[in-house]
Design a protein around this motif. Structure first.
Motif, PDB file in Angstrom:
ATOM      1  N   ALA A  79       0.836  -1.205   0.000  1.00 26.64           N
ATOM      2  CA  ALA A  79       0.000   0.000   0.000  1.00 26.64           C
ATOM      3  C   ALA A  79       0.867   1.249   0.000  1.00 26.64           C
ATOM      4  O   ALA A  79       0.574   2.225  -0.700  1.00 26.64           O
ATOM      5  N   VAL A  80       1.936   1.222   0.764  1.00 25.89           N
ATOM      6  CA  VAL A  80       2.860   2.368   0.791  1.00 25.89           C
ATOM      7  C   VAL A  80       3.513   2.551  -0.578  1.00 25.89           C
ATOM      8  O   VAL A  80       3.598   3.666  -1.107  1.00 25.89           O
ATOM      9  N   GLY A  81       3.959   1.449  -1.163  1.00 21.59           N
ATOM     10  CA  GLY A  81       4.645   1.521  -2.444  1.00 21.59           C
ATOM     11  C   GLY A  81       3.767   2.027  -3.569  1.00 21.59           C
ATOM     12  O   GLY A  81       4.189   2.836  -4.393  1.00 21.59           O
ATOM     13  N   VAL A  82       2.530   1.547  -3.603  1.00 19.61           N
ATOM     14  CA  VAL A  82       1.599   1.967  -4.651  1.00 19.61           C
ATOM     15  C   VAL A  82       1.045   3.358  -4.358  1.00 19.61           C
ATOM     16  O   VAL A  82       0.679   4.098  -5.270  1.00 19.61           O
ATOM     17  N   GLY A  83       1.003   3.700  -3.071  1.00 15.14           N
ATOM     18  CA  GLY A  83       0.416   4.979  -2.692  1.00 15.14           C
ATOM     19  C   GLY A  83      -1.090   4.945  -2.749  1.00 15.14           C
ATOM     20  O   GLY A  83      -1.742   5.968  -2.997  1.00 15.14           O
ATOM     21  N   ALA A  84      -1.657   3.764  -2.508  1.00 15.24           N
ATOM     22  CA  ALA A  84      -3.106   3.608  -2.586  1.00 15.24           C
ATOM     23  C   ALA A  84      -3.528   2.370  -1.799  1.00 15.24           C
ATOM     24  O   ALA A  84      -2.775   1.395  -1.695  1.00 15.24           O
ATOM     25  N   VAL A  85      -4.736   2.425  -1.258  1.00 18.21           N
ATOM     26  CA  VAL A  85      -5.328   1.316  -0.508  1.00 18.21           C
ATOM     27  C   VAL A  85      -6.572   0.843  -1.245  1.00 18.21           C
ATOM     28  O   VAL A  85      -7.416   1.654  -1.632  1.00 18.21           O
ATOM     29  N   ASN A  86      -6.668  -0.479  -1.461  1.00 19.41           N
ATOM     30  CA  ASN A  86      -7.910  -0.997  -2.045  1.00 19.41           C
ATOM     31  C   ASN A  86      -8.548  -2.093  -1.204  1.00 19.41           C
ATOM     32  O   ASN A  86      -9.609  -2.603  -1.540  1.00 19.41           O
ATOM     33  N   THR A  87      -7.901  -2.445  -0.086  1.00 21.74           N
ATOM     34  CA  THR A  87      -8.431  -3.480   0.805  1.00 21.74           C
ATOM     35  C   THR A  87      -8.200  -3.057   2.253  1.00 21.74           C
ATOM     36  O   THR A  87      -7.077  -2.686   2.607  1.00 21.74           O
ATOM     37  N   VAL A  88      -9.262  -3.113   3.060  1.00 19.80           N
ATOM     38  CA  VAL A  88      -9.181  -2.683   4.456  1.00 19.80           C
ATOM     39  C   VAL A  88      -9.748  -3.791   5.343  1.00 19.80           C
ATOM     40  O   VAL A  88     -10.756  -4.420   5.003  1.00 19.80           O
ATOM     41  N   TYR A  89      -9.101  -4.011   6.482  1.00 19.80           N
ATOM     42  CA  TYR A  89      -9.548  -5.038   7.412  1.00 19.80           C
ATOM     43  C   TYR A  89      -9.021  -4.720   8.807  1.00 19.80           C
ATOM     44  O   TYR A  89      -8.099  -3.904   8.967  1.00 19.80           O
ATOM     45  N   LEU A  90      -9.602  -5.362   9.793  1.00 24.55           N
ATOM     46  CA  LEU A  90      -9.138  -5.209  11.168  1.00 24.55           C
ATOM     47  C   LEU A  90      -8.150  -6.313  11.499  1.00 24.55           C
ATOM     48  O   LEU A  90      -8.421  -7.491  11.279  1.00 24.55           O
ATOM     49  N   ASP A  91      -6.997  -5.928  12.021  1.00 16.92           N
ATOM     50  CA  ASP A  91      -5.976  -6.870  12.429  1.00 16.92           C
ATOM     51  C   ASP A  91      -5.679  -6.631  13.904  1.00 16.92           C
ATOM     52  O   ASP A  91      -4.980  -5.688  14.262  1.00 16.92           O
ATOM     53  N   ARG A  92      -6.263  -7.464  14.753  1.00 20.25           N
ATOM     54  CA  ARG A  92      -6.118  -7.334  16.206  1.00 20.25           C
ATOM     55  C   ARG A  92      -6.490  -5.919  16.673  1.00 20.25           C
ATOM     56  O   ARG A  92      -5.775  -5.298  17.455  1.00 20.25           O
ATOM     57  N   GLY A  93      -7.597  -5.450  16.141  1.00 17.48           N
ATOM     58  CA  GLY A  93      -8.111  -4.155  16.541  1.00 17.48           C
ATOM     59  C   GLY A  93      -7.536  -2.968  15.810  1.00 17.48           C
ATOM     60  O   GLY A  93      -7.965  -1.832  16.020  1.00 17.48           O
ATOM     61  N   ILE A  94      -6.560  -3.216  14.928  1.00 16.74           N
ATOM     62  CA  ILE A  94      -5.923  -2.148  14.168  1.00 16.74           C
ATOM     63  C   ILE A  94      -6.499  -2.148  12.749  1.00 16.74           C
ATOM     64  O   ILE A  94      -6.540  -3.185  12.081  1.00 16.74           O
ATOM     65  N   LEU A  95      -6.947  -0.991  12.293  1.00 16.92           N
ATOM     66  CA  LEU A  95      -7.497  -0.859  10.950  1.00 16.92           C
ATOM     67  C   LEU A  95      -6.348  -0.804   9.948  1.00 16.92           C
ATOM     68  O   LEU A  95      -5.554   0.141   9.943  1.00 16.92           O
ATOM     69  N   LYS A  96      -6.268  -1.836   9.118  1.00 14.16           N
ATOM     70  CA  LYS A  96      -5.113  -1.986   8.243  1.00 14.16           C
ATOM     71  C   LYS A  96      -5.503  -1.789   6.783  1.00 14.16           C
ATOM     72  O   LYS A  96      -6.547  -2.261   6.343  1.00 14.16           O
ATOM     73  N   GLY A  97      -4.631  -1.099   6.031  1.00 13.46           N
ATOM     74  CA  GLY A  97      -4.844  -0.874   4.616  1.00 13.46           C
ATOM     75  C   GLY A  97      -3.833  -1.632   3.778  1.00 13.46           C
ATOM     76  O   GLY A  97      -2.634  -1.604   4.052  1.00 13.46           O
ATOM     77  N   ASP A  98      -4.323  -2.308   2.755  1.00 12.29           N
ATOM     78  CA  ASP A  98      -3.466  -3.117   1.888  1.00 12.29           C
ATOM     79  C   ASP A  98      -3.780  -2.764   0.438  1.00 12.29           C
ATOM     80  O   ASP A  98      -4.741  -2.055   0.144  1.00 12.29           O
ATOM     81  N   ASN A  99      -2.964  -3.265  -0.465  1.00 11.10           N
ATOM     82  CA  ASN A  99      -3.221  -3.096  -1.888  1.00 11.10           C
ATOM     83  C   ASN A  99      -3.024  -4.433  -2.583  1.00 11.10           C
ATOM     84  O   ASN A  99      -1.924  -5.004  -2.525  1.00 11.10           O
ATOM     85  N   THR A 100      -4.067  -4.933  -3.219  1.00  9.16           N
ATOM     86  CA  THR A 100      -4.002  -6.237  -3.886  1.00  9.16           C
ATOM     87  C   THR A 100      -3.863  -6.121  -5.400  1.00  9.16           C
ATOM     88  O   THR A 100      -3.846  -7.132  -6.098  1.00  9.16           O
ATOM     89  N   ASP A 101      -3.771  -4.897  -5.926  1.00 10.10           N
ATOM     90  CA  ASP A 101      -3.641  -4.715  -7.369  1.00 10.10           C
ATOM     91  C   ASP A 101      -2.336  -5.290  -7.897  1.00 10.10           C
ATOM     92  O   ASP A 101      -2.278  -5.809  -9.021  1.00 10.10           O
ATOM     93  N   VAL A 102      -1.279  -5.192  -7.105  1.00 10.97           N
ATOM     94  CA  VAL A 102       0.028  -5.695  -7.543  1.00 10.97           C
ATOM     95  C   VAL A 102      -0.023  -7.213  -7.721  1.00 10.97           C
ATOM     96  O   VAL A 102       0.360  -7.751  -8.765  1.00 10.97           O
ATOM     97  N   VAL A 103      -0.526  -7.899  -6.707  1.00 10.04           N
ATOM     98  CA  VAL A 103      -0.658  -9.360  -6.790  1.00 10.04           C
ATOM     99  C   VAL A 103      -1.628  -9.732  -7.904  1.00 10.04           C
ATOM    100  O   VAL A 103      -1.409 -10.704  -8.640  1.00 10.04           O
ATOM    101  N   GLY A 104      -2.700  -8.948  -8.038  1.00 11.09           N
ATOM    102  CA  GLY A 104      -3.670  -9.219  -9.091  1.00 11.09           C
ATOM    103  C   GLY A 104      -3.047  -9.176 -10.475  1.00 11.09           C
ATOM    104  O   GLY A 104      -3.316 -10.040 -11.324  1.00 11.09           O
TER     105      GLY A 104
END
Length: 280
Positions: free
Chosen positions: A83-108
């Motif tokens: 997410a940092v590398g792309v500069g964008a978030v397209n997937t959000v989820y809770l990880d042990r109470g922490i709201l986490k942003g990820d990017n799955t476009d690269v893997v896609g």
């Protein structure tokens, strides 16, 4: 639905046209999960309140689409390296109470091109310098490849190349103008061409690369657009002997990666693709 149904969704504006609900709900049914996926239209000024409110209400995960991918960087509590590398978030989820942003476009993208045996570890030409281009460039750099960004505004291409070279501490990306001389020279030495612009979207006669007659036949051409299913770029590339693929596989593969993150299970990619293939 019941009181135990897990809810997932897509936020953006507009979202009415999205194929994501059909794709994810088909996957949930095939996986036997008590879950549902829907679209939430959210305007920019309501983004943070909407995201925090949805998770407070028990939503299990969110995808993010235009125009909020970049803005989500400052809404979540933590970001993955992608997410940092792309500069964008397209997937959000809770990880042990922490709201986490990820990017799955690269893997896609990586999984989409791998379907054809293509790799991004060689020399790749990227058309465009926006968000889709940043994701494609991260994929190239992860694979150890090199890239040249061609953009109608060369300053944007050069600036993006400079920032990525600094981030990766490598001189692996160049930026230049999308003009006949530079374009033809770039593809002559490339293994892959990826269109990351919107030129050709819902317009079968528009093309970001009007010099297709000069494409080498051993080039692999990928278009992030999936409507129409064969853009003019892909049609002309195919006619000149190139292997081609549209962006539907990337859409499906990035969605499947989101499901892996949310459910920790392997999603039925074939079911997901069948659910949306007839809509493009």
């Amino acid at each position: 639905m019941s009181g135990t149904t897990r809810v997932y969704g897509l936020i953006g504006s507009p979202v009415e046209h999205s194929l994501s609900p059909a794709m994810h709900n088909a996957a949930f049914a095939a996986m036997g999960l008590d879950a549902v996926y829907t679209a939430f239209p959210v305007e920019e000024e309501n983004l943070e309140a909407a995201v925090k409110g949805l998770f407070a209400a028990g939503v299990a995960g969110l995808n993010v689409t235009i125009p909020h991918k970049s803005a989500m960087l400052s809404v979540v509590d933590d970001l993955t390296p992608l997410a940092v590398g792309v500069g964008a978030v397209n997937t959000v989820y809770l990880d042990r109470g922490i709201l986490k942003g990820d990017n799955t476009d690269v893997v896609g993208l990586l999984r989409a091109v791998a379907r054809d045996g293509a790799r991004l570890d060689g020399r790749v030409v990227i058309l465009g310098a926006g968000g889709a281009a940043r994701a494609a460039l991260q994929a190239v750099l992860l694979e150890g490849g090199e890239a040249i960004i061609l953009n109608r505004t060369p300053g944007r291409a050069e600036s993006l190349a400079e920032s990525l070279n600094e981030m990766w501490e490598r001189d692996a990306v160049q930026g230049d103008a999308l003009e006949p001389e530079t374009a033809v020279e770039a593809v002559a030495f490339a293994n892959v061409l990826i269109n990351c612009t919107s030129v050709g979207l819902n317009d079968s006669e528009a093309t970001p690369f009007p010099w297709a007659s000069l494409l080498p036949p051993d080039l692999y051409v990928f278009d992030t657009i999936y409507s129409p299913s064969e853009t003019r770029l892909l049609r002309e590339a195919r006619e000149h002997g190139c292997r081609t693929r549209n962006g539907l596989a990337m859409l499906v593969e990035q969605g499947a990666e989101s499901l892996r993150i949310w459910t920790r299970r392997e999603p039925p990619v074939d079911v997901m693709e069948a659910a949306v293939a007839g809509s493009v």
